[in-house]
Motif scaffolding. Structure first.
Motif, short mmCIF file in Angstrom:
data_model
loop_
_atom_site.label_atom_id
_atom_site.label_comp_id
_atom_site.label_asym_id
_atom_site.label_seq_id
_atom_site.Cartn_x
_atom_site.Cartn_y
_atom_site.Cartn_z
N ASP A 1 55.90 41.74 32.66
CA ASP A 1 55.38 40.41 32.36
C ASP A 1 54.14 40.56 31.48
N LEU A 2 54.30 40.28 30.19
CA LEU A 2 53.18 40.37 29.27
C LEU A 2 52.49 39.01 29.19
N PRO A 3 51.18 39.02 29.14
CA PRO A 3 50.48 37.73 29.04
C PRO A 3 50.69 37.10 27.68
N SER A 4 50.77 35.78 27.68
CA SER A 4 50.91 35.09 26.40
C SER A 4 49.53 34.92 25.78
N PRO A 5 49.41 35.10 24.49
CA PRO A 5 48.10 34.97 23.85
C PRO A 5 47.61 33.53 23.87
N VAL A 6 46.35 33.39 24.20
CA VAL A 6 45.74 32.06 24.24
C VAL A 6 44.56 32.07 23.27
N ASN A 7 44.65 31.26 22.24
CA ASN A 7 43.57 31.16 21.26
C ASN A 7 42.80 29.88 21.52
N ASN A 8 41.89 29.93 22.47
CA ASN A 8 41.08 28.77 22.81
C ASN A 8 39.63 29.10 22.44
N PRO A 9 39.09 28.50 21.38
CA PRO A 9 37.73 28.84 20.96
C PRO A 9 36.66 28.32 21.92
N ASP A 10 37.03 27.42 22.85
CA ASP A 10 36.04 26.87 23.78
C ASP A 10 35.69 27.84 24.91
N THR A 11 36.59 28.77 25.19
CA THR A 11 36.31 29.70 26.27
C THR A 11 35.43 30.84 25.77
N PRO A 12 34.35 31.11 26.48
CA PRO A 12 33.47 32.21 26.05
C PRO A 12 34.10 33.56 26.38
N ASP A 13 33.68 34.58 25.67
CA ASP A 13 34.14 35.93 25.95
C ASP A 13 33.43 36.43 27.20
N VAL A 14 34.16 36.50 28.28
CA VAL A 14 33.59 36.92 29.55
C VAL A 14 34.07 38.33 29.84
N GLU A 15 33.14 39.23 30.14
CA GLU A 15 33.50 40.58 30.54
C GLU A 15 33.86 40.52 32.02
N PRO A 16 35.14 40.71 32.36
CA PRO A 16 35.53 40.58 33.76
C PRO A 16 35.03 41.75 34.60
N ILE A 17 34.90 41.49 35.87
CA ILE A 17 34.52 42.53 36.81
C ILE A 17 35.70 43.47 36.97
N LYS A 18 35.41 44.74 37.10
CA LYS A 18 36.47 45.72 37.27
C LYS A 18 36.39 46.31 38.67
N ASN A 19 37.47 46.21 39.41
CA ASN A 19 37.58 46.81 40.73
C ASN A 19 38.47 48.04 40.63
N LYS A 20 38.07 49.10 41.30
CA LYS A 20 38.80 50.35 41.20
C LYS A 20 39.29 50.77 42.58
N ILE A 21 40.60 51.06 42.66
CA ILE A 21 41.19 51.58 43.88
C ILE A 21 41.49 53.05 43.65
N VAL A 22 40.95 53.90 44.51
CA VAL A 22 41.19 55.33 44.43
C VAL A 22 41.86 55.76 45.73
N LEU A 23 42.93 56.53 45.62
CA LEU A 23 43.58 57.09 46.79
C LEU A 23 43.19 58.56 46.87
N THR A 24 42.64 58.97 48.00
CA THR A 24 42.19 60.35 48.15
C THR A 24 43.30 61.21 48.73
N GLN A 25 43.10 62.51 48.63
CA GLN A 25 44.13 63.43 49.13
C GLN A 25 44.17 63.46 50.66
N ASP A 26 43.11 62.99 51.32
CA ASP A 26 43.13 62.95 52.79
C ASP A 26 43.57 61.58 53.32
N GLY A 27 44.17 60.74 52.48
CA GLY A 27 44.80 59.51 52.93
C GLY A 27 43.89 58.29 52.99
N GLN A 28 42.74 58.33 52.36
CA GLN A 28 41.84 57.18 52.37
C GLN A 28 42.09 56.31 51.14
#
Length: 144
Positions: free
Chosen positions: A46-73
């Motif tokens: 599912d590819l996002p459709s491009p939205v060209n809306n000049p009213d929306t500001p360029d917002v740097e989204p928050i990035k959440n990172k999920i890491v799976l460790t070798q000991d199962g955490q």
């Protein structure tokens, strides 16, 4: 009547007649080609459709990172969490005005079963901004 290989004295032919063998092989080849199933395997993305809306500001989204460790955490932004807490965090992140990017990075020796479970949770949560990170480490394959 002309026949190859035999003489007129009634001796048997010493050469095998290849025509029936070739005919049978061609029929078998045609049957094999007809019965091969058509390649219908597809990966749906599912590819996002491009939205060209000049009213929306360029917002740097928050990035959440999920890491799976070798000991199962499961680590959410370097904090260990359970699978139940992961579901809650994913639902909470979907409530933001701008959906944060979710990065998935299993360690090289992390459990494949845990990775499959976490990916299943992520898929069922409805997250749309998802990506695998750290794969560039595995660009060069070396058989050890």
């Amino acid at each position: 009547m002309a026949m190859s290989g035999g003489s007129d004295d009634g001796s048997p032919m010493m050469e095998m007649n290849m025509t029936p063998l070739i005919d049978v092989l061609l029929v078998l080849l045609i049957m094999f080609i007809i019965t091969i199933p058509v390649a219908t395997h597809a990966v749906n993305i599912d590819l996002p459709s491009p939205v060209n809306n000049p009213d929306t500001p360029d917002v740097e989204p928050i990035k959440n990172k999920i890491v799976l460790t070798q000991d199962g955490q499961i680590l959410w932004n370097a904090q260990p969490i359970s699978q139940g807490e992961l579901v809650g965090n994913l639902q909470e992140s979907l409530g933001f005005a701008v959906e944060p990017e979710l990065q998935f990075e299993p360690e090289p020796l992390a459990s494949y079963e845990l990775a499959a479970e976490v990916l299943s949770i992520i898929k069922s949560s409805g997250v749309t901004k998802f990506g695998f990170v750290g794969n560039e480490r595995y660009r060069q394959f070396s058989a050890e």
